[in-house]
Design a protein around this motif. Structure first.
Motif, PDB file in Angstrom:
ATOM      1  N   GLN A   1      64.589   1.148  97.321  1.00 23.58           N
ATOM      2  CA  GLN A   1      63.235   1.467  96.620  1.00 23.58           C
ATOM      3  C   GLN A   1      63.450   1.022  95.264  1.00 23.58           C
ATOM      4  OE1 GLN A   1      62.019   5.418  97.122  1.00 23.58           O
ATOM      5  NE2 GLN A   1      62.633   5.492  99.244  1.00 23.58           N
ATOM      6  N   PRO A   2      62.349   0.383  94.461  1.00 19.84           N
ATOM      7  CA  PRO A   2      62.492   0.033  93.072  1.00 19.84           C
ATOM      8  C   PRO A   2      62.548   1.108  92.297  1.00 19.84           C
ATOM      9  CG  PRO A   2      60.647  -1.150  94.295  1.00 19.84           C
ATOM     10  CD  PRO A   2      61.085  -0.222  95.404  1.00 19.84           C
ATOM     11  N   GLN A   3      63.072   1.218  91.048  1.00 25.21           N
ATOM     12  CA  GLN A   3      63.152   2.148  90.236  1.00 25.21           C
ATOM     13  C   GLN A   3      62.520   1.975  88.889  1.00 25.21           C
ATOM     14  OE1 GLN A   3      64.720   5.184  90.946  1.00 25.21           O
ATOM     15  NE2 GLN A   3      64.831   4.363  93.141  1.00 25.21           N
TER      16      GLN A   3
ATOM     17  N   THR B   1      63.123   3.593 102.989  1.00 22.05           N
ATOM     18  CA  THR B   1      62.621   3.984 104.036  1.00 22.05           C
ATOM     19  C   THR B   1      61.201   4.154 104.385  1.00 22.05           C
ATOM     20  OG1 THR B   1      63.033   6.328 103.487  1.00 22.05           O
ATOM     21  CG2 THR B   1      64.778   5.034 104.627  1.00 22.05           C
ATOM     22  N   ASP B   2      60.270   3.738 103.574  1.00 21.47           N
ATOM     23  CA  ASP B   2      58.904   3.683 103.435  1.00 21.47           C
ATOM     24  C   ASP B   2      58.294   4.999 103.655  1.00 21.47           C
ATOM     25  OD1 ASP B   2      58.969   0.923 105.472  1.00 21.47           O
ATOM     26  OD2 ASP B   2      58.788   0.882 103.251  1.00 21.47           O
ATOM     27  N   VAL B   3      58.772   5.982 102.581  1.00 25.68           N
ATOM     28  CA  VAL B   3      58.549   7.400 102.872  1.00 25.68           C
ATOM     29  C   VAL B   3      57.127   7.816 102.069  1.00 25.68           C
ATOM     30  CG1 VAL B   3      60.837   8.151 102.890  1.00 25.68           C
ATOM     31  CG2 VAL B   3      59.726   7.879 100.613  1.00 25.68           C
ATOM     32  N   LEU B   4      56.454   6.891 101.487  1.00 28.86           N
ATOM     33  CA  LEU B   4      54.988   7.241 100.881  1.00 28.86           C
ATOM     34  C   LEU B   4      53.982   7.495 101.719  1.00 28.86           C
ATOM     35  CD1 LEU B   4      54.620   4.440  98.172  1.00 28.86           C
ATOM     36  CD2 LEU B   4      55.239   6.651  97.587  1.00 28.86           C
ATOM     37  N   ASP B   5      53.495   8.814 101.487  1.00 28.04           N
ATOM     38  CA  ASP B   5      52.423   9.256 102.521  1.00 28.04           C
ATOM     39  C   ASP B   5      53.061   9.779 103.924  1.00 28.04           C
ATOM     40  OD1 ASP B   5      50.028   7.079 101.374  1.00 28.04           O
ATOM     41  OD2 ASP B   5      50.552   9.186 100.663  1.00 28.04           O
ATOM     42  N   GLU B   6      54.298  10.197 103.993  1.00 26.57           N
ATOM     43  CA  GLU B   6      54.917  10.101 105.184  1.00 26.57           C
ATOM     44  C   GLU B   6      54.962  11.585 105.522  1.00 26.57           C
ATOM     45  OE1 GLU B   6      59.405   9.254 107.137  1.00 26.57           O
ATOM     46  OE2 GLU B   6      58.246   7.770 105.884  1.00 26.57           O
ATOM     47  N   VAL B   7      55.186  12.016 106.644  1.00 26.76           N
ATOM     48  CA  VAL B   7      55.527  13.556 107.071  1.00 26.76           C
ATOM     49  C   VAL B   7      56.346  13.165 108.146  1.00 26.76           C
ATOM     50  CG1 VAL B   7      54.977  15.498 108.319  1.00 26.76           C
ATOM     51  CG2 VAL B   7      53.245  14.250 106.549  1.00 26.76           C
TER      52      VAL B   7
END
Length: 809
Positions: free
Chosen positions: A87-89, A111-117
């Motif tokens: 992930q970019p920092q 791990t593409d965790v944006l908007d993830e549950v």
């Protein structure tokens, strides 16, 4: 002269300004980049941007020890640190009259965790996101040694029928992608190709029931994306597996990855040999207009399988701090030997056996697929600002040769019937797509893109019969040479705004389609083209941290599949023939969905209602006909634009982890379909209700994991009959040795051998009841050895160390 003097003044002012700027003292921005294990990250990309307009003022790459150093004049900035698969920092920096030390900067795997549950605390078998559901199938221990068709059939709301056709929420109009794009791994027909796609190269499956305008509009019911494995860890690591099973199943596979600095290379290879037995039977009662009623009982036994190879290799390379190229290639080869025996017993109206025939079909099937992809990604100034370009070319060739012998044991005076067929299918496809993402400001972004796809499929199908002189004569009613050309050009635009409570997205996609079919036997060409708009809208509202409401709408299209257009392609069962329809038009669907997503500490729940309105509905219709020179009825099945459908449904998914050693998940789907249509004056209206349930539980005892999964599909009224209910259970167990580097897996597919498809069909000429089992119960044992890779807590064979392909257009 006056203008010249003014020009000199401007030039002198610019030069003096430059001298002043250069004279300003510069100060250092330093730092150290490490990964999640605190290991230094070499060659990480570091950029410094002005806070006011995001313009780049300095850039560098971290050294072998992970440290970096840049010099800038005093001002307000932000730094962006990027590295492939992390992930970019983004770090705000204010430089005054001294050096700035950013300290240790830890990179987090992407791990593409944006908007993830996340449903489970670790790499969960099921993840619920606002726009899709993700099933990490490599962590499901009952999936060891399975093929793609078997794995899909265990995905909630996904059904793979007896012929291998995939449906989602009751509709076969679903688009199947590999790593976000069409793929030769799905093949020309899709059904048999999915059975040949080895499950050990699959990382996860994404189900998107209401895609946005970014996705291609194909697939009325939605999109299923199969993501292949691609490791993201540094250094060398890999996994090697071997499996054995009953009925015959033998396989060896391996996947490796090497990453250092700006360079990453990955590859996997698998070889599989299997023999899949199956059986079926049917009873057909015929009542033709010119003859008395008679009955045919049909028994079928078959064995399908052979050897297949799948080889995939690729590389990622960071050309500069902001430019990344990915290249990959794939080859799949298969050689199958399929055998089928069909026995027909004909009875007259009094129940007396009048005729018996036995038809044996020995088929050889060779297939070769190639696929090449090249991707370029450019990171532009600003968080999330990027451009992507993808090129893909794939081609395939499949040759099926059948030798057929039909004998008549009760009639010694009748000569054996000798027939043969050859079906040679070719597929060539070129795809180009470009995607641009521009973040306007916090929470808002604009996306646009283009996609062009050109495809040609050819099928040369010849059926011959040996006459009394021993000569092979072509059966013109069934032989056919067919060419299919498709050209789809598309563009889309999306605006999105994600606020504290509310979020919305509006999109519009335009697609131009040109399709041409040509039958060389009859010199008949059919051309059609159409331009369509496909809007999409999404709305979400966060009630609190645990609850989110979501509403969505999209318009979709399902173009006729190649096999739905090709007039003839099979002669294995000459009394029951499936045909295509070259005059089939596309179907259009308006899809609506509303749902509630709930995430608690040890559980998650999603419930939603959906509605689909479809026009030009594709449905197969059966009819019977007495062919010239024959005295019995031959049944045909042909796809039609039957009419319209209104489908209503309620779907619920849940996970629950009551203890560290126990986890459960389940799915329920209730569905109603109303079809209005007719065929040759006969009303084929249908109003049906059906329901599907799935439940899985996993128990962990030390190094041993057990998992049990059960499925039930309720009965359903079809256009001309009824599909009966079906149920089955799968059992799996994992045991880890050698500190988790070695994993034994044992599983039983269809524990009670109950996975049998039963149905009933009725037309104005015949009535039929049938039962079919495509594949018998399977016992499998797999051993996996991991190299420089940790197993997941769930006992998954690959530990979730993989990254996959992003969804494309």
């Amino acid at each position: 002269m006056k203008y010249l003097s003014k020009l000199w003044i401007v030039i002198l002012f610019a030069l003096s300004s430059a001298i002043v700027v250069q004279a300003q003292e510069k100060f250092k921005i330093i730092g150290l980049i490490v990964d999640e294990e605190n290991t230094p990250v070499p060659f990480g990309n570091v950029g410094v941007f002005t806070k006011s307009d995001s313009s780049l003022v300095a850039g560098a790459a971290s050294k072998e020890q992970g440290n970096f150093e840049l010099a800038v004049v005093p001002g307000d900035y932000y730094t962006r640190i990027t590295y492939v698969s992390y992930q970019p920092q983004f770090i705000p920096v204010t430089v005054r009259n001294r050096d700035v030390n950013l300290g240790v900067i830890k990179m987090v795997a992407n791990t593409d965790v944006l908007d993830e549950v996340l449903v489970e605390g670790e790499k969960s078998q099921m993840e619920l996101k606002l726009d899709k559901r993700v099933f990490n199938v490599s962590n499901d221990i009952t999936n060891a040694s399975r093929n793609a068709a078997d794995i899909l059939d265990n995905i909630p709301s996904v059904v793979v029928d007896v012929e291998g056709n995939v449906s989602l929420r009751g509709s076969q109009s679903v688009r199947i992608l590999i790593d976000g794009k069409p793929s030769g791994l799905v093949g020309i027909s899709g059904a048999d190709a999915l059975r040949q796609l080895q499950g050990n190269i699959i990382e996860r499956i994404e189900v998107i029931t209401n895609p946005s305008a970014k996705y291609e509009a194909e697939g009325s019911a939605g999109v299923i994306n199969i993501v292949l494995k691609k490791d993201r860890k540094k250094g060398f690591n890999g996994a090697f597996s071997g499996n054995i099973g009953v009925p015959i199943e033998l396989g060896i596979s391996g996947n490796v990855n090497y990453r250092k600095g700006r360079f990453n290379i990955f590859g996997n290879y698998g070889i599989e040999y299997d023999k899949r037995p199956g059986e079926g039977n049917s009873e057909q009662i015929f009542f033709p207009e010119t003859d008395s009623t008679y009955t045919t009982i049909r028994d079928r036994d078959h064995q399908r399988g052979g050897i297949s190879h799948t080889f995939r290799m690729g590389t990622d390379f960071s050309i500069t701090d902001n430019d990344i190229i990915t290249a990959s290639g794939l080859i799949r080869l298969s050689d199958e030997e399929n055998k089928a025996t069909i026995r027909y017993d004909d009875f007259n109206g009094s129940g007396d056996l009048t005729q018996r025939s036995i038809r044996e079909d020995n088929e050889g099937e060779d297939e070769e697929n190639h696929e090449y992809q090249l991707s370029y990604k450019r990171l532009l100034p600003g968080k999330g600002h990027e451009f992507k370009l993808d090129l893909q070319f794939r081609d395939g060739l499949e040759v099926e040769r059948s030798d057929i012998v039909e004998t008549y044991p009760l009639d010694n005076s009748r000569e054996d019937l000798l027939q043969r067929s050859v079906n040679e299918e070719g597929d060539a496809n070129f795809l180009i797509q470009a995607d641009y993402t521009y973040p306007i400001k916090e929470g808002k972004k604009f996306e646009a893109g283009y996609r062009g796809n050109v495809r040609q499929i050819t099928s040369d199908y010849i059926v011959e019969e040996q006459n009394e002189q021993g000569e092979w004569v072509s059966l013109e009613n069934f032989s056919n040479r067919f060419v299919y050309d498709e050209n789809v050009q598309a563009a889309y635009a999306i605006f999105e705004n994600d606020m504290d409570k509310w979020g919305y997205q509006f999109g519009l996609r335009t697609e131009y389609t040109y399709i041409s079919t040509f039958q060389r036997e009859t010199d008949e060409k059919n051309e059609r083209d159409y331009l369509n708009l496909f809007p999409s809208m999404f709305l979400s509202y966060k009630l609190n941290k645990a609850y989110t409401l979501q509403a969505s709408y999209s318009r979709r299209i399902s173009r006729p599949r190649f096999w739905y257009l090709n007039p003839f392609f099979s002669f294995s069962d000459r009394r029951n023939i499936r045909t295509g329809n070259p005059y089939l038009n596309p179907e259009f669907t308006d899809s609506y969905e509303f749902g509630l997503l709930n995430n608690l500490e040890n559980s998650a729940f999603y419930a939603g209602v959906y509605y689909r309105h479809t026009t030009g509905l594709h449905q197969r219709v059966s009819y019977g006909e007495v062919l010239p020179g024959d005295s019995i009825v031959t049944t045909f099945s042909m796809p039609l634009n039957l009419g319209k459908e209104d489908a209503f449904g309620l779907e619920a998914n849940f996970t629950y982890d009551p203890a560290e050693w126990l986890s459960m998940n389940g799915n329920a789907n209730f569905y109603r379909s109303i079809i209005i249509g007719e065929f040759e004056g006969e009303s084929l209206d249908r109003d049906t209700y059906t329901y599907n349930f799935q439940m899985a539980a996993k128990v962990k005892v030390g190094e041993l994991d057990f998992q049990l999964r059960g499925n039930y599909r309720g009965p359903e009224i079809t256009t001309q009959g009824e599909r009966k209910s079906i149920y089955w259970m799968d059992l799996g167990a994992n045991y880890k040795i050698m500190d988790g580097r070695g994993i034994f897996n044992f599983n039983i597919r269809d524990l009670f051998n109950s996975r049998r498809y039963r149905g009933f069909t009725e037309t104005d000429v015949y009535r039929e009841t049938s039962e079919f089992q495509w594949r018998a119960r399977q016992f499998s044992l797999t051993f996996t050895y991991l190299i420089n890779r940790k197993p997941g807590r769930n006992g998954g064979r690959n530990g979730g160390d993989y990254d996959g392909g992003d969804m494309g257009m």
